[in-house]
Scaffold this motif. Structure first.
Motif, PDB file in Angstrom:
ATOM      1  N   SER A 136     -15.019  11.445 -18.609  1.00 36.64           N
ATOM      2  CA  SER A 136     -16.474  11.562 -18.678  1.00 36.64           C
ATOM      3  C   SER A 136     -17.061  10.377 -17.931  1.00 36.64           C
ATOM      4  CB  SER A 136     -16.946  11.562 -20.132  1.00 36.64           C
ATOM      5  OG  SER A 136     -18.358  11.614 -20.185  1.00 36.64           O
ATOM      6  N   GLY A 137     -17.744  10.653 -16.835  1.00 38.71           N
ATOM      7  CA  GLY A 137     -18.298   9.577 -16.026  1.00 38.71           C
ATOM      8  C   GLY A 137     -17.180   8.694 -15.502  1.00 38.71           C
ATOM      9  N   GLU A 138     -17.243   7.395 -15.841  1.00 42.51           N
ATOM     10  CA  GLU A 138     -16.231   6.435 -15.400  1.00 42.51           C
ATOM     11  C   GLU A 138     -15.293   6.040 -16.540  1.00 42.51           C
ATOM     12  OE1 GLU A 138     -18.590   3.294 -13.639  1.00 42.51           O
ATOM     13  OE2 GLU A 138     -18.511   4.299 -11.688  1.00 42.51           O
ATOM     14  N   HIS A 139     -15.099   6.956 -17.490  1.00 41.35           N
ATOM     15  CA  HIS A 139     -14.233   6.685 -18.643  1.00 41.35           C
ATOM     16  C   HIS A 139     -13.256   7.828 -18.869  1.00 41.35           C
ATOM     17  CE1 HIS A 139     -17.682   4.042 -19.414  1.00 41.35           C
ATOM     18  NE2 HIS A 139     -16.780   3.258 -19.953  1.00 41.35           N
ATOM     19  N   VAL A 140     -12.111   7.467 -19.443  1.00 32.30           N
ATOM     20  CA  VAL A 140     -11.144   8.462 -19.879  1.00 32.30           C
ATOM     21  C   VAL A 140     -10.939   8.255 -21.372  1.00 32.30           C
ATOM     22  CG1 VAL A 140      -9.132   7.021 -19.302  1.00 32.30           C
ATOM     23  CG2 VAL A 140      -8.873   9.493 -19.478  1.00 32.30           C
ATOM     24  N   PHE A 141     -10.791   9.348 -22.094  1.00 34.51           N
ATOM     25  CA  PHE A 141     -10.561   9.293 -23.543  1.00 34.51           C
ATOM     26  C   PHE A 141      -9.087   9.566 -23.803  1.00 34.51           C
ATOM     27  CE2 PHE A 141     -15.016   9.991 -23.081  1.00 34.51           C
ATOM     28  CZ  PHE A 141     -15.596   9.302 -24.134  1.00 34.51           C
ATOM     29  N   GLU A 162     -16.397  12.651 -10.874  1.00 40.32           N
ATOM     30  CA  GLU A 162     -17.428  13.594 -10.443  1.00 40.32           C
ATOM     31  C   GLU A 162     -18.083  13.151  -9.146  1.00 40.32           C
ATOM     32  OE1 GLU A 162     -20.279  16.207 -13.331  1.00 40.32           O
ATOM     33  OE2 GLU A 162     -19.892  14.137 -13.907  1.00 40.32           O
ATOM     34  N   SER A 163     -18.198  11.826  -8.964  1.00 39.66           N
ATOM     35  CA  SER A 163     -18.813  11.252  -7.763  1.00 39.66           C
ATOM     36  C   SER A 163     -17.912  11.402  -6.538  1.00 39.66           C
ATOM     37  CB  SER A 163     -19.088   9.767  -7.993  1.00 39.66           C
ATOM     38  OG  SER A 163     -17.856   9.058  -8.145  1.00 39.66           O
ATOM     39  N   GLY A 164     -16.648  11.810  -6.745  1.00 45.44           N
ATOM     40  CA  GLY A 164     -15.688  11.907  -5.660  1.00 45.44           C
ATOM     41  C   GLY A 164     -14.848  10.649  -5.516  1.00 45.44           C
ATOM     42  N   GLU A 165     -15.229   9.594  -6.236  1.00 46.75           N
ATOM     43  CA  GLU A 165     -14.495   8.336  -6.189  1.00 46.75           C
ATOM     44  C   GLU A 165     -13.119   8.508  -6.832  1.00 46.75           C
ATOM     45  OE1 GLU A 165     -15.533   3.707  -7.299  1.00 46.75           O
ATOM     46  OE2 GLU A 165     -16.730   5.309  -8.164  1.00 46.75           O
ATOM     47  N   ILE A 166     -12.119   7.824  -6.263  1.00 42.79           N
ATOM     48  CA  ILE A 166     -10.749   7.876  -6.774  1.00 42.79           C
ATOM     49  C   ILE A 166     -10.466   6.561  -7.507  1.00 42.79           C
ATOM     50  CG2 ILE A 166      -8.304   8.136  -6.194  1.00 42.79           C
ATOM     51  CD1 ILE A 166      -9.948  10.577  -5.348  1.00 42.79           C
ATOM     52  N   GLU A 225     -11.017  17.507  -9.871  1.00 41.56           N
ATOM     53  CA  GLU A 225     -12.125  16.655 -10.299  1.00 41.56           C
ATOM     54  C   GLU A 225     -12.152  16.536 -11.818  1.00 41.56           C
ATOM     55  OE1 GLU A 225     -16.744  17.336  -9.999  1.00 41.56           O
ATOM     56  OE2 GLU A 225     -15.910  16.926  -8.003  1.00 41.56           O
ATOM     57  N   LYS A 226     -12.377  15.305 -12.293  1.00 40.58           N
ATOM     58  CA  LYS A 226     -12.526  14.999 -13.717  1.00 40.58           C
ATOM     59  C   LYS A 226     -11.266  15.274 -14.539  1.00 40.58           C
ATOM     60  CE  LYS A 226     -16.213  16.714 -15.476  1.00 40.58           C
ATOM     61  NZ  LYS A 226     -17.451  17.314 -15.909  1.00 40.58           N
ATOM     62  N   LEU A 227     -10.113  15.354 -13.887  1.00 37.98           N
ATOM     63  CA  LEU A 227      -8.838  15.490 -14.574  1.00 37.98           C
ATOM     64  C   LEU A 227      -7.892  14.443 -14.021  1.00 37.98           C
ATOM     65  CD1 LEU A 227      -8.359  19.364 -14.481  1.00 37.98           C
ATOM     66  CD2 LEU A 227      -9.027  17.975 -16.448  1.00 37.98           C
ATOM     67  N   GLY A 228      -6.959  14.004 -14.840  1.00 39.03           N
ATOM     68  CA  GLY A 228      -6.008  12.999 -14.385  1.00 39.03           C
ATOM     69  C   GLY A 228      -4.717  13.609 -13.883  1.00 39.03           C
ATOM     70  N   ARG A 229      -3.976  12.794 -13.173  1.00 37.66           N
ATOM     71  CA  ARG A 229      -2.653  13.187 -12.701  1.00 37.66           C
ATOM     72  C   ARG A 229      -1.744  11.973 -12.832  1.00 37.66           C
ATOM     73  NH1 ARG A 229      -2.142  16.093  -7.186  1.00 37.66           N
ATOM     74  NH2 ARG A 229      -2.544  17.846  -8.566  1.00 37.66           N
ATOM     75  N   THR A 230      -0.542  12.190 -13.337  1.00 36.61           N
ATOM     76  CA  THR A 230       0.440  11.119 -13.445  1.00 36.61           C
ATOM     77  C   THR A 230       1.179  10.982 -12.124  1.00 36.61           C
ATOM     78  OG1 THR A 230       0.760  11.499 -15.817  1.00 36.61           O
ATOM     79  CG2 THR A 230       2.525  10.347 -14.652  1.00 36.61           C
ATOM     80  N   VAL A 231       1.299   9.736 -11.649  1.00 42.78           N
ATOM     81  CA  VAL A 231       2.092   9.449 -10.458  1.00 42.78           C
ATOM     82  C   VAL A 231       3.009   8.272 -10.774  1.00 42.78           C
ATOM     83  CG1 VAL A 231       0.443  10.368  -8.777  1.00 42.78           C
ATOM     84  CG2 VAL A 231       0.305   7.973  -9.436  1.00 42.78           C
ATOM     85  N   GLU A 242       0.869  -1.175   0.000  1.00 40.07           N
ATOM     86  CA  GLU A 242       0.000   0.000   0.000  1.00 40.07           C
ATOM     87  C   GLU A 242       0.907   1.225   0.000  1.00 40.07           C
ATOM     88  OE1 GLU A 242      -3.957   1.337   2.454  1.00 40.07           O
ATOM     89  OE2 GLU A 242      -2.304   0.462   3.594  1.00 40.07           O
ATOM     90  N   VAL A 243       0.799   2.046  -1.060  1.00 40.84           N
ATOM     91  CA  VAL A 243       1.710   3.174  -1.253  1.00 40.84           C
ATOM     92  C   VAL A 243       0.919   4.484  -1.332  1.00 40.84           C
ATOM     93  CG1 VAL A 243       3.478   4.160  -2.764  1.00 40.84           C
ATOM     94  CG2 VAL A 243       3.315   1.670  -2.499  1.00 40.84           C
ATOM     95  N   PHE A 244       1.338   5.487  -0.573  1.00 39.91           N
ATOM     96  CA  PHE A 244       0.716   6.814  -0.631  1.00 39.91           C
ATOM     97  C   PHE A 244       0.995   7.446  -1.994  1.00 39.91           C
ATOM     98  CE2 PHE A 244       1.320  11.410  -0.369  1.00 39.91           C
ATOM     99  CZ  PHE A 244       0.071  11.800   0.071  1.00 39.91           C
ATOM    100  N   VAL A 245      -0.060   8.005  -2.648  1.00 44.80           N
ATOM    101  CA  VAL A 245       0.137   8.641  -3.957  1.00 44.80           C
ATOM    102  C   VAL A 245      -0.352  10.084  -4.034  1.00 44.80           C
ATOM    103  CG1 VAL A 245       0.259   6.529  -5.341  1.00 44.80           C
ATOM    104  CG2 VAL A 245      -1.974   7.534  -4.856  1.00 44.80           C
ATOM    105  N   ALA A 246      -1.281  10.487  -3.157  1.00 45.17           N
ATOM    106  CA  ALA A 246      -1.810  11.855  -3.267  1.00 45.17           C
ATOM    107  C   ALA A 246      -2.700  12.178  -2.075  1.00 45.17           C
ATOM    108  CB  ALA A 246      -2.616  12.018  -4.551  1.00 45.17           C
ATOM    109  N   LYS A 247      -2.979  13.465  -1.931  1.00 46.97           N
ATOM    110  CA  LYS A 247      -4.005  13.943  -1.008  1.00 46.97           C
ATOM    111  C   LYS A 247      -5.281  14.127  -1.828  1.00 46.97           C
ATOM    112  CE  LYS A 247      -1.787  15.047   2.923  1.00 46.97           C
ATOM    113  NZ  LYS A 247      -2.191  14.484   4.204  1.00 46.97           N
ATOM    114  N   VAL A 248      -6.414  13.689  -1.301  1.00 43.30           N
ATOM    115  CA  VAL A 248      -7.682  13.808  -2.027  1.00 43.30           C
ATOM    116  C   VAL A 248      -7.927  15.253  -2.448  1.00 43.30           C
ATOM    117  CG1 VAL A 248     -10.193  13.584  -1.867  1.00 43.30           C
ATOM    118  CG2 VAL A 248      -8.728  11.796  -0.921  1.00 43.30           C
TER     119      VAL A 248
END
Length: 109
Positions: free
Chosen positions: A62-67, A38-42, A19-25, A8-14
């Protein structure tokens, strides 16, 4: 059957995740894309599209998908599957949120 050991590895602070954007880790040699939906889910997935290696963290969510930003392939951030008519998948990673901390489970070397 050999059981995988996960770390289990720390990757970010919520609160640091847009929201609705990605981040590379990066976790060791793994390059991951982390998304706050959008739902707040990570959700965390492998950061490269199986088609031509596009950086998924740079794609539109968009929703649960990334393009994919290169050729617009639609990929589920839940199960990693590429949507038809395209085919393929990316690896998904289990996430644990404790307080404001986001942890991802990655295989131990």
């Amino acid at each position: 059957m050999e059981q995988k050991v996960l770390n289990e590895v720390f990757v970010a602070k919520v609160n640091d995740l847009p929201e609705k954007l990605g981040r590379t880790v990066h976790v060791g040699e793994l390059e991951l894309a982390i998304f706050k939906l959008e739902s707040g889910e990570i959700r965390v997935i492998e950061n490269r599209c199986p088609h031509k290696g596009g950086v998924l963290a740079e794609g539109m969510v968009s929703g649960e998908h990334v393009f994919c930003p290169m050729h617009d392939w639609k990929i589920s951030v839940v199960d990693g599957k590429v949507q038809e008519p395209d085919v393929g998948c990316v690896q998904t990673f289990e996430v644990n949120v404790k307080d404001d901390n986001v942890y991802v489970f990655v295989p131990e070397k």
